[in-house]
Every structure is written in C-alpha cells, then in structure tokens.
Design a protein around this motif. Structure first.
Motif, PDB file in Angstrom:
ATOM      1  N   VAL A 118       0.820  -1.212   0.000  1.00 47.84           N
ATOM      2  CA  VAL A 118       0.000   0.000   0.000  1.00 47.84           C
ATOM      3  C   VAL A 118       0.860   1.271   0.000  1.00 47.84           C
ATOM      4  O   VAL A 118       0.345   2.358  -0.207  1.00 47.84           O
ATOM      5  N   SER A 119       2.157   1.126   0.232  1.00 47.36           N
ATOM      6  CA  SER A 119       3.035   2.287   0.223  1.00 47.36           C
ATOM      7  C   SER A 119       4.264   1.984  -0.618  1.00 47.36           C
ATOM      8  O   SER A 119       4.647   0.829  -0.787  1.00 47.36           O
ATOM      9  N   ARG A 120       4.854   3.045  -1.128  1.00 46.75           N
ATOM     10  CA  ARG A 120       6.092   2.929  -1.898  1.00 46.75           C
ATOM     11  C   ARG A 120       6.980   4.085  -1.492  1.00 46.75           C
ATOM     12  O   ARG A 120       6.800   5.205  -1.958  1.00 46.75           O
ATOM     13  N   HIS A 121       7.948   3.776  -0.645  1.00 52.92           N
ATOM     14  CA  HIS A 121       8.856   4.802  -0.147  1.00 52.92           C
ATOM     15  C   HIS A 121      10.278   4.292  -0.225  1.00 52.92           C
ATOM     16  O   HIS A 121      10.529   3.097  -0.051  1.00 52.92           O
ATOM     17  N   TYR A 122      11.198   5.219  -0.439  1.00 53.41           N
ATOM     18  CA  TYR A 122      12.605   4.841  -0.521  1.00 53.41           C
ATOM     19  C   TYR A 122      13.128   4.262   0.789  1.00 53.41           C
ATOM     20  O   TYR A 122      14.046   3.448   0.791  1.00 53.41           O
ATOM     21  N   ASP A 123      12.519   4.665   1.907  1.00 57.53           N
ATOM     22  CA  ASP A 123      13.026   4.189   3.188  1.00 57.53           C
ATOM     23  C   ASP A 123      12.365   2.889   3.666  1.00 57.53           C
ATOM     24  O   ASP A 123      12.651   2.422   4.760  1.00 57.53           O
ATOM     25  N   ASP A 124      11.538   2.289   2.834  1.00 55.19           N
ATOM     26  CA  ASP A 124      11.010   0.944   3.101  1.00 55.19           C
ATOM     27  C   ASP A 124      12.028  -0.071   2.571  1.00 55.19           C
ATOM     28  O   ASP A 124      11.737  -0.888   1.690  1.00 55.19           O
ATOM     29  N   VAL A 125      13.224  -0.002   3.095  1.00 51.57           N
ATOM     30  CA  VAL A 125      14.356  -0.735   2.537  1.00 51.57           C
ATOM     31  C   VAL A 125      14.089  -2.235   2.444  1.00 51.57           C
ATOM     32  O   VAL A 125      14.294  -2.840   1.385  1.00 51.57           O
ATOM     33  N   GLU A 126      13.636  -2.842   3.527  1.00 53.38           N
ATOM     34  CA  GLU A 126      13.421  -4.293   3.505  1.00 53.38           C
ATOM     35  C   GLU A 126      12.367  -4.689   2.476  1.00 53.38           C
ATOM     36  O   GLU A 126      12.533  -5.673   1.748  1.00 53.38           O
ATOM     37  N   LEU A 127      11.289  -3.923   2.409  1.00 55.38           N
ATOM     38  CA  LEU A 127      10.235  -4.226   1.436  1.00 55.38           C
ATOM     39  C   LEU A 127      10.736  -4.029   0.009  1.00 55.38           C
ATOM     40  O   LEU A 127      10.419  -4.829  -0.885  1.00 55.38           O
ATOM     41  N   ASN A 128      11.509  -2.985  -0.227  1.00 58.30           N
ATOM     42  CA  ASN A 128      12.033  -2.742  -1.568  1.00 58.30           C
ATOM     43  C   ASN A 128      12.993  -3.837  -2.000  1.00 58.30           C
ATOM     44  O   ASN A 128      12.943  -4.298  -3.139  1.00 58.30           O
ATOM     45  N   ILE A 129      13.839  -4.271  -1.085  1.00 52.44           N
ATOM     46  CA  ILE A 129      14.769  -5.358  -1.406  1.00 52.44           C
ATOM     47  C   ILE A 129      13.997  -6.645  -1.658  1.00 52.44           C
ATOM     48  O   ILE A 129      14.274  -7.376  -2.615  1.00 52.44           O
ATOM     49  N   ARG A 130      13.012  -6.914  -0.824  1.00 53.52           N
ATOM     50  CA  ARG A 130      12.177  -8.108  -1.030  1.00 53.52           C
ATOM     51  C   ARG A 130      11.508  -8.064  -2.401  1.00 53.52           C
ATOM     52  O   ARG A 130      11.542  -9.031  -3.159  1.00 53.52           O
ATOM     53  N   ASP A 131      10.921  -6.914  -2.732  1.00 52.12           N
ATOM     54  CA  ASP A 131      10.221  -6.789  -4.007  1.00 52.12           C
ATOM     55  C   ASP A 131      11.180  -6.899  -5.190  1.00 52.12           C
ATOM     56  O   ASP A 131      10.849  -7.499  -6.218  1.00 52.12           O
ATOM     57  N   ALA A 132      12.372  -6.328  -5.047  1.00 51.90           N
ATOM     58  CA  ALA A 132      13.360  -6.412  -6.116  1.00 51.90           C
ATOM     59  C   ALA A 132      13.765  -7.865  -6.361  1.00 51.90           C
ATOM     60  O   ALA A 132      13.836  -8.322  -7.506  1.00 51.90           O
ATOM     61  N   LYS A 133      14.021  -8.594  -5.290  1.00 53.45           N
ATOM     62  CA  LYS A 133      14.390 -10.004  -5.419  1.00 53.45           C
ATOM     63  C   LYS A 133      13.257 -10.810  -6.043  1.00 53.45           C
ATOM     64  O   LYS A 133      13.491 -11.639  -6.944  1.00 53.45           O
ATOM     65  N   ASN A 134      12.042 -10.574  -5.578  1.00 54.76           N
ATOM     66  CA  ASN A 134      10.880 -11.287  -6.136  1.00 54.76           C
ATOM     67  C   ASN A 134      10.690 -10.950  -7.606  1.00 54.76           C
ATOM     68  O   ASN A 134      10.393 -11.833  -8.413  1.00 54.76           O
ATOM     69  N   TYR A 135      10.862  -9.697  -7.947  1.00 53.44           N
ATOM     70  CA  TYR A 135      10.707  -9.291  -9.345  1.00 53.44           C
ATOM     71  C   TYR A 135      11.724 -10.037 -10.234  1.00 53.44           C
ATOM     72  O   TYR A 135      11.356 -10.576 -11.271  1.00 53.44           O
ATOM     73  N   LEU A 136      12.974 -10.035  -9.813  1.00 54.08           N
ATOM     74  CA  LEU A 136      14.001 -10.697 -10.610  1.00 54.08           C
ATOM     75  C   LEU A 136      13.786 -12.206 -10.703  1.00 54.08           C
ATOM     76  O   LEU A 136      14.031 -12.807 -11.760  1.00 54.08           O
ATOM     77  N   GLU A 137      13.319 -12.817  -9.620  1.00 51.65           N
ATOM     78  CA  GLU A 137      13.065 -14.260  -9.648  1.00 51.65           C
ATOM     79  C   GLU A 137      11.924 -14.624 -10.582  1.00 51.65           C
ATOM     80  O   GLU A 137      11.922 -15.700 -11.183  1.00 51.65           O
ATOM     81  N   ASN A 138      10.946 -13.736 -10.713  1.00 56.57           N
ATOM     82  CA  ASN A 138       9.755 -14.034 -11.503  1.00 56.57           C
ATOM     83  C   ASN A 138       9.759 -13.434 -12.898  1.00 56.57           C
ATOM     84  O   ASN A 138       8.808 -13.612 -13.652  1.00 56.57           O
ATOM     85  N   ASN A 139      10.802 -12.711 -13.230  1.00 53.55           N
ATOM     86  CA  ASN A 139      10.853 -12.062 -14.551  1.00 53.55           C
ATOM     87  C   ASN A 139      12.196 -12.312 -15.190  1.00 53.55           C
ATOM     88  O   ASN A 139      12.967 -11.577 -15.548  1.00 53.55           O
TER      89      ASN A 139
END
Length: 139
Positions: A118-139
């Motif tokens: 529900v949020s997208r912020h630069y300081d949501d470091v753990e969530l951003n890293i999680r999403d980046a890893k998930n994106y790369l694994e699935n794409n």
C-alpha cells in the motif's frame, strides 16, 4: 559525456517533453536554458545508457539520477537493462537506486512492487529489497 545532477533533470524534462507531457513554467525554463537540447533525445538516452554500462557513473547518486531520467523516456525496450542494473544494485546492497529502478519498472507497467503493497517509499528498505528479489526471480 558525463552528465551532472542538474543535467539529469534537464534530460528527464526533455524526455517528458518528447513524450508529450505537460510542463509548467519551471520545467519549460529548465529545458529552454539547457544545452542538452542541442542533442537529439535518442542520442541523449544512448549517452546515459552508455555511461551506466561503462561505469562512468560510479557514484550511487549519479546512477540513481540516471535511472530516473531514463524512466522518463517511456521506452519499454530498457526493461532488460533495468533488470541488469537492478541485479547490480542488489548485489551491492544500494537501497536508493534499487527503489528508483523499481519505480522505473513500475512506470513501464512491470510488476516490480508486490501487489499487496500500500506504500512505496525509498526508506522501506526491507520491502524494496524483497520486491526487487521477487521481481528478478519471476521475470
């Protein structure tokens, strides 16, 4: 040609203008005063990409600005480049460029952020890293 931080802003506004975005007085004045208007937008884009590929932009701040400026091109052909850059930034654990790349991919209609976020912020470091890893694994 290595761009400065201000020139990345100029480039972003030039790319937006090329894509038909509405600009206010500030953006118009930046474009009007820019020497980058002497360069074709496609060559400007290629210059930024080459700089990223050749490690010309060694500073995190510069790479982040380059990723942002390129996102304004609306060129979905850059998705594969963004994936490579995302792998690099993840391997170096650079949270700010990771976030900027996720935003760029999202701008290109790539599912870079988790669908339930529900949020997208630069300081949501753990969530951003999680999403980046998930994106790369699935794409």
């Amino acid at each position: 040609m290595k761009l400065t931080d201000h020139q990345f802003t100029e480039a972003a506004f030039i790319f937006e203008k090329e894509n038909g975005s509405y600009h206010g007085n500030y953006e118009k004045s930046v474009i009007k005063e820019s020497n980058l208007t002497l360069i074709e937008p496609s060559k400007l884009k290629a210059n930024i990409i080459d700089g990223l590929q050749s490690n010309l932009y060694a500073e995190i701040k510069d790479r982040t600005s380059a990723y942002w400026a390129l996102s304004k091109t609306n060129d979905t052909n850059l998705i594969s480049d963004y994936k490579k850059w995302l792998k690099r930034e993840l391997s170096e654990e650079n949270p700010i460029p990771i976030f900027q790349i996720l935003l760029a991919l999202d701008r290109f209609d790539e599912p870079s952020f988790h669908k339930d976020r529900v949020s997208r912020h630069y300081d949501d470091v753990e969530l951003n890293i999680r999403d980046a890893k998930n994106y790369l694994e699935n794409n």
